[in-house]
Design a protein around this motif. Structure first.
Motif, PDB file in Angstrom:
ATOM      1  N   SER A   1       2.644   7.937  -6.452  1.00  0.00           N
ATOM      2  CA  SER A   1       3.441   7.111  -5.524  1.00  0.00           C
ATOM      3  C   SER A   1       3.525   5.697  -6.262  1.00  0.00           C
ATOM      4  O   SER A   1       3.432   5.367  -6.673  1.00  0.00           O
ATOM      5  CB  SER A   1       1.987   6.811  -5.108  1.00  0.00           C
ATOM      6  OG  SER A   1       2.727   5.852  -3.869  1.00  0.00           O
TER       7      SER A   1
ATOM      8  N   GLU B   1       5.529   2.566  -5.149  1.00  0.00           N
ATOM      9  CA  GLU B   1       5.435   1.824  -4.196  1.00  0.00           C
ATOM     10  C   GLU B   1       6.312   1.017  -4.391  1.00  0.00           C
ATOM     11  O   GLU B   1       6.052  -0.463  -5.646  1.00  0.00           O
ATOM     12  CB  GLU B   1       4.398   1.242  -3.711  1.00  0.00           C
ATOM     13  CG  GLU B   1       3.035   3.152  -3.766  1.00  0.00           C
ATOM     14  CD  GLU B   1       1.578   2.981  -3.738  1.00  0.00           C
ATOM     15  OE1 GLU B   1       1.378   3.652  -3.721  1.00  0.00           O
ATOM     16  OE2 GLU B   1       1.386   1.707  -3.597  1.00  0.00           O
TER      17      GLU B   1
ATOM     18  N   ASN C   1       5.010  -3.700  -2.075  1.00  0.00           N
ATOM     19  CA  ASN C   1       2.929  -2.783  -1.541  1.00  0.00           C
ATOM     20  C   ASN C   1       3.411  -2.516  -0.005  1.00  0.00           C
ATOM     21  O   ASN C   1       2.686  -2.440   0.390  1.00  0.00           O
ATOM     22  CB  ASN C   1       2.279  -4.276  -1.700  1.00  0.00           C
ATOM     23  CG  ASN C   1       2.307  -4.840  -2.516  1.00  0.00           C
ATOM     24  OD1 ASN C   1       1.564  -4.980  -3.016  1.00  0.00           O
ATOM     25  ND2 ASN C   1       2.624  -6.971  -2.429  1.00  0.00           N
ATOM     26  N   ASP C   2       4.684  -2.027   0.115  1.00  0.00           N
ATOM     27  CA  ASP C   2       5.366  -0.577   1.207  1.00  0.00           C
ATOM     28  C   ASP C   2       4.331   0.604   0.828  1.00  0.00           C
ATOM     29  O   ASP C   2       4.659   1.475   0.146  1.00  0.00           O
ATOM     30  CB  ASP C   2       6.657  -0.897   1.273  1.00  0.00           C
ATOM     31  CG  ASP C   2       6.176  -0.392   3.014  1.00  0.00           C
ATOM     32  OD1 ASP C   2       5.155   0.615   3.324  1.00  0.00           O
ATOM     33  OD2 ASP C   2       8.063   0.022   3.059  1.00  0.00           O
ATOM     34  N   ILE C   3       3.594   0.699   1.293  1.00  0.00           N
ATOM     35  CA  ILE C   3       2.869   2.250   0.646  1.00  0.00           C
ATOM     36  C   ILE C   3       2.686   3.639   1.830  1.00  0.00           C
ATOM     37  O   ILE C   3       3.071   4.491   2.438  1.00  0.00           O
ATOM     38  CB  ILE C   3       1.028   2.263   0.659  1.00  0.00           C
ATOM     39  CG1 ILE C   3      -0.486   2.017   2.215  1.00  0.00           C
ATOM     40  CG2 ILE C   3       0.406   1.036  -0.257  1.00  0.00           C
ATOM     41  CD1 ILE C   3      -1.033   1.697   2.047  1.00  0.00           C
TER      42      ILE C   3
ATOM     43  N   ASN D   1       6.994   4.429   0.789  1.00  0.00           N
ATOM     44  CA  ASN D   1       6.846   5.173  -0.362  1.00  0.00           C
ATOM     45  C   ASN D   1       7.292   6.133  -1.254  1.00  0.00           C
ATOM     46  O   ASN D   1       8.112   7.036  -0.295  1.00  0.00           O
ATOM     47  CB  ASN D   1       5.569   4.784  -1.074  1.00  0.00           C
ATOM     48  CG  ASN D   1       4.300   6.323  -0.705  1.00  0.00           C
ATOM     49  OD1 ASN D   1       4.642   5.980   0.544  1.00  0.00           O
ATOM     50  ND2 ASN D   1       3.956   6.440  -1.877  1.00  0.00           N
TER      51      ASN D   1
END
Length: 475
Positions: A129, A131, A134-136, A139
Motif C-alpha cells: 500500500s 499512501e 496519510n490518506d488510506i 491510496n
C-alpha cells in the motif's frame, strides 16, 4: 602477460554481471481499452538503469466508516511482475506530497520524495500500500508479483483462456467443469464470477482482474483439489471443499457483507501470500454455514497481508450446527502483517479473534510471527465462548490449546482485549503467549517492573474473565 593474467577475472566478472542482469525481470500489462482507471497516481517501473515502463492504475473501491456510516471511496490498484531488483516511481497527481509511506512497515521500504514523486526499490515481489499524506482511502495498492513460470497453452482443450481485453461472461458467471484450467492473462478484465462448484481438479491462474463490481468474484463450493493463483478479485469463499490452495490472490471489497476469504465446513485449505482489504472480515473459518455442513480442520494462512476496514482481520468460530457439536481444529496463521482493524461494535472486535458459538469446539490454533500495525479501533485479541443470539442458537463448547508466538503490536489505539469462557462446562483452556511485544515491551510472567499483585495480563491490557484456565505469558 599482464593482460593474460587478468583475462580469467574479466570473464568471471562479465558472467556475474550478465547473470545478475538476467535475474532482473520486469513484466507490465497495459490496461485494456474501456477499463475503469484512476488518474490519482501515475505509476512507472524499470530495471535499474533501464527505460521506465508505464504501469496501468485501475480504479477500485474501498469502504470508509465514519460515525457508523459507510462511505464508498475510490482508490487505485496497479500490478506488474518482477524478479531481481526493480525501481518504482509513483507520481501523485492530486497535490503536494507532505508525507509518504509504503506498507507493510515490516518491509522497511523507505521511499524517496522528489517533488510530487515517490521513488523506491524492490528486491523481491511484494503486495504493498502506497499512501500519501496519510490518506488510506485514496491510496495505491501496488502488487509486485513474481514472474510467471507456468502459462498454459491456449490451444489446449482443457484450458479456458482469457487474453488481454474486457470479457463479459454469459449470465455474469463462468461455471468451470472438472479438469479445466482457467487462465486470465495480464491485461484481461472479467465481468462476471468464476464459479467452481461440485467439481474437482480445477486451476485458476494468471495476472488478470475480476472487475471490482463483481461480488464474490471467485466462489469455491463442494469442490476438491482446487488451485487459485495470482488474480485480483473482490471475494473468494471456500465452502464444503477439500484440498484447496489459494496463492498470491488479492481481495479488495467495499460493499456490505464483503468478507474476503471465508472458509465454511472445509478441510485442508492453504492460503499463501494473499492480500485482503475488506469491508467485513478479511478471513474467517466457520463450521456449518451457508448450506455447507461439517467442521473444519487443517486450515493455514501464511506470508499474507490483512486490512479490515470493518470487522476482524482474522475470525474463527461463531457458526456451526448446534445439534452436531462440530469441531474446528488445526489452524495456523504464520508470518502475517495486519495493517488495520476498524470496528466500533465491541462484540465484533479483535485482530486475532476466536468466538465459539453453536456448540462448536475450537482447538489447536497457532498464531505465529504476526506484526500488527497501529489500527484505528478495536482489540488485539478476543477469545470468547458466547451465546450471540443474533447468529447462534447455543453457546460454544470450548476454546482449547491456542498458541500466540512472536506477536507484536505497535500503536496506541487498542482497546482492552478480552478472554472469557461461558460456564464451568464451557471454558477457555491452555492459552499460551510466547514473546508477545506491545510497543516493543516484552510481556511475560516474570517481567521486570510488574508489581507482584498484578496479573501479567494487566501489563498488556488484557481482561481475563471467568471460566478461563491456564493462560501463560513467557519469553
Amino acid at each position: 602477460m599482464k593482460t593474460l593474467s587478468i583475462l580469467p577475472y574479466c570473464i568471471i566478472a562479465l558472467f556475474i554481471a550478465l547473470q545478475g542482469h538476467a535475474e532482473n525481470q520486469l513484466v507490465t500489462y497495459p490496461a485494456p481499452k474501456g477499463a475503469a482507471l484512476n488518474d490519482d497516481f501515475t505509476v512507472r517501473a524499470r530495471i535499474p538503469g533501464g527505460e521506465w515502463q508505464e504501469v496501468s492504475p485501475y480504479l477500485i473501491k474501498v469502504d470508509e466508516v465514519k460515525d457508523t456510516k459507510h462511505h464508498v471511496e475510490e482508490a487505485s490498484m496497479a500490478s506488474f511482475d518482477m524478479s531481481g531488483t526493480v525501481e518504482v516511481s509513483v507520481t501523485y497527481n492530486r497535490g503536494k506530497i507532505e508525507t509518504a509511506k509504503v506498507r507493510p512497515l515490516s518491509y522497511q521500504i523507505t521511499p524517496r520524495i522528489e517533488e510530487n514523486k515517490i521513488i523506491f526499490t524492490l528486491d523481491q515481489p511484494r503486495n504493498l500500500s502506497v499512501e500519501v499524506n496519510n490518506d488510506i482511502f485514496h491510496n495505491l495498492h501496488l502488487f509486485a508479483n513474481p514472474v510467471e513460470t507456468e502459462k498454459p497453452d491456449p490451444k489446449d482443450k482443457d484450458v479456458i483462456y482469457f487474453g488481454p481485453g474486457i470479457h463479459q461472461l454469459k449470465e455474469n458467471k463462468l461455471e468451470i467443469p472438472s479438469g479445466k484450467t482457467v487462465y486470465v492473462a495480464g491485461g484481461a478484465v472479467l465481468m462476471g464470477q468464476l464459479l467452481v462448484e461440485n467439481v474437482r481438479d480445477v486451476r485458476i491462474m494468471g495476472r488478470g482482474i475480476i472487475d471490482h463490481t463483481v461480488k464474490m468474484g471467485i466462489h469455491l463450493a463442494n469442490a476438491r483439489n482446487i488451485y487459485v493463483e495470482g488474480l485480483y478479485t473482490t471475494q473468494c469463499a471456500t465452502g464444503g471443499c477439500d484440498s484447496v490452495t489459494i496463492r498470491n490472490l488479492k481481495s479488495i471489497s467495499y460493499y456490505g457483507w464483503g468478507d474476503g476469504m471465508n472458509v465454511f465446513a472445509s478441510n485442508n485449505v492453504l492460503y499463501d501470500g494473499v492480500f485482503c482489504r475488506n469491508s467485513d472480515d478479511c478471513t474467517t473459518v466457520y463450521a456449518t454455514r451457508k448450506g455447507f455442513k461439517g467442521g473444519c480442520k487443517n486450515i493455514t494462512m501464511q506470508n499474507s497481508t490483512l486490512w479490515a476496514d470493518v470487522a476482524h482481520p482474522i475470525f474463527i468460530g461463531l457458526h456451526s450446527e448446534t445439534e452436531d457439536f462440530e469441531v474446528i481444529e488445526n489452524l495456523k496463521y504464520i508470518n502475517i502483517d495486519i495493517l488495520d482493524h476498524k470496528e466500533k461494535q465491541v462484540d465484533y472486535q479483535g485482530c486475532l479473534a476466536i468466538n465459539a458459538g453453536d456448540n462448536n469446539l475450537i482447538r489447536k490454533v497457532r498464531f505465529e510471527n504476526i506484526r500488527i500495525e497501529n489500527f484505528r479501533q478495536g482489540q488485539l485479541v478476543n477469545l470468547r465462548i458466547f451465546y450471540n443470539k443474533k447468529y447462534c442458537t447455543a453457546p460454544g463448547m470450548g476454546i482449547e490449546d491456542v498458541l500466540f508466538k512472536d506477536i507484536s503490536y505497535t500503536g496506541e489505539n487498542a482497546e482492552i482485549s478480552i478472554i472469557a469462557g461461558y460456564n464451568e462446562e464451557r471454558k477457555v483452556k491452555n492459552i499460551r503467549f510466547q514473546n508477545l511485544r506491545i510497543n516493543g515491551q516484552l510481556i511475560y510472567d516474570e517481567m521486570p517492573g510488574k508489581p507482584a499483585w498484578y496479573k501479567t495480563s494487566d501489563m498488556c491490557r488484557f481482561f481475563i474473565g471467568e471460566h478461563v484456565e491456564d493462560v501463560t505469558f513467557t519469553k
